[in-house]
Design a protein around this motif. Structure first.
Motif, mmCIF file in Angstrom:
data_model
loop_
_atom_site.group_PDB
_atom_site.id
_atom_site.type_symbol
_atom_site.label_atom_id
_atom_site.label_comp_id
_atom_site.label_asym_id
_atom_site.label_seq_id
_atom_site.Cartn_x
_atom_site.Cartn_y
_atom_site.Cartn_z
ATOM 1 N N LEU A 1 1.230 -1.449 -0.181
ATOM 2 C CA LEU A 1 -0.084 0.048 0.133
ATOM 3 C C LEU A 1 0.683 1.403 -0.008
ATOM 4 N N VAL B 1 -5.913 4.509 4.580
ATOM 5 C CA VAL B 1 -5.499 3.358 4.725
ATOM 6 C C VAL B 1 -6.353 2.399 5.435
ATOM 7 N N ASP C 1 2.632 -1.622 4.723
ATOM 8 C CA ASP C 1 2.159 -0.571 4.547
ATOM 9 C C ASP C 1 3.139 0.641 4.383
ATOM 10 N N SER D 1 2.356 6.376 7.770
ATOM 11 C CA SER D 1 1.666 6.063 8.813
ATOM 12 C C SER D 1 1.907 6.586 10.338
ATOM 13 N N SER E 1 -0.037 1.441 12.777
ATOM 14 C CA SER E 1 0.201 0.459 12.240
ATOM 15 C C SER E 1 0.027 -0.686 13.287
ATOM 16 N N ARG F 1 -3.367 -2.385 13.330
ATOM 17 C CA ARG F 1 -3.636 -2.765 11.960
ATOM 18 C C ARG F 1 -3.501 -4.026 11.891
ATOM 19 N N ASP G 1 4.734 -2.371 8.957
ATOM 20 C CA ASP G 1 4.721 -1.378 8.198
ATOM 21 C C ASP G 1 6.345 -0.385 7.702
#
Length: 301
Positions: free
Chosen positions: A65, A73, A92, A96, A101, A104, A117
């Motif tokens: 991403l 996100v 990701d 962020s 993170s 998530r 992350d």
């Protein structure tokens, strides 16, 4: 390795192209048709929906991403998770907040999906120079993606690494950007002092070029400073307005929470905020108080 790239802005598209150059198959997705067409013009595949993107990748899938931090996100992950299966990896690579993170990663873990992350630095130069990658998350998942990280980094053996558990990658990138604020501010103030010393008529592009070689303050940021001054010595046409991405704020907040003194990064952030004040009430108040206690007068605006 097959990789799905979600978010085809300049950085996402450049990363997709660098991965392809490294021998990986990349399928890109962006909600904007123009962004998808732009990637296709570079010779890469695209999908017109997240479902089509997931279907185009063999399991276990790798999805990267590159979308704006925050709600975008979360919205992307909300749409993706029902399409994924245990063993898939989500990365990701945006900016962020590390706490997001960590949250998530926990949500993905519940369905057996790995979440990494990846703090990413390199900007518009990354396509040619490579990216600095700070990876947080499960060590086995990070190792599985080693070929992708090696393709994106400046060299397979440098410029990237797993730096810790979930959140560590984005935390390291947050501090990286805070340091960047301080370095940029120091260069800006130094050149401002030299520019103001009109009696010496300093050639700022020349000074920057001299400092680039052998000086203890040489750096890539100084290289960019020299380029900017060579192109526009007086910086004409540039408004004195400096945005911030938010990571400097997060760095300062963490420093306060951790009882770490970080005056340079903090003041660099405050200077960015100050640059946006066209009509500073605080400065007016200072002038008024100076006149009240000392009779110094005020300039009429």
């Amino acid at each position: 390795m097959d990789i799905g790239m979600i978010g085809l802005g300049k950085m996402g598209a450049n990363m997709a192209q660098r991965l392809q150059r490294g021998g990986h198959r990349v399928v890109g997705y962006d909600p904007g048709e123009a962004a998808r067409l732009g990637l296709e013009e570079r010779g890469l595949e695209t999908a017109d929906s997240l479902a089509a993107l997931v279907a185009a990748l063999p399991a276990p899938r790798t999805l990267w991403l590159m979308v704006p931090a925050g709600a975008p996100v979360d919205a992307t992950l909300e749409a993706l998770r029902p399409l994924l299966q245990a063993g898939d990896v989500l990365v990701d690579g945006g900016n962020s907040n590390y706490r997001d993170s960590q949250r998530r990663a926990g949500q993905c873990r519940e369905q057996g999906v790995h979440f990494l992350d990846c703090g990413t630095s390199g900007g518009v130069w990354g396509l040619g120079e490579g990216y600095s990658l700070m990876v947080g998350g499960d060590a086995s998942a990070a190792e599985r993606l080693r070929p992708a990280f090696e393709a994106l980094a400046p060299a397979p053996d440098r410029g990237w690494g797993r730096v810790g558990p979930s959140g560590a990658g984005h935390f390291a990138k947050m501090v990286h950007n805070g340091i960047e604020y301080g370095m940029m501010q120091a260069y800006a103030e130094g050149f401002a002092i030299m520019q103001r010393k009109e009696s010496l008529a300093l050639d700022l592009p020349q000074v920057a070029e001299i400092w680039r070689h052998g000086s203890v303050v040489r750096s890539w940021l100084l290289d960019l400073t020299a380029d900017a001054l060579a192109d526009n010595p007086a910086l004409e046409g540039i408004a004195p307005y400096v945005p911030d991405s938010g990571e400097g704020r997060w760095t300062v907040a963490e420093a306060i929470d951790l009882d770490v003194s970080a005056p340079v990064i903090t003041l660099a952030l405050l200077e960015r905020l100050r640059s946006r004040e066209d009509d500073s009430f605080a400065d007016k108040m200072l002038a008024a108080l100076r006149d009240r206690f000392g009779g110094h007068g005020v300039r009429q605006g």
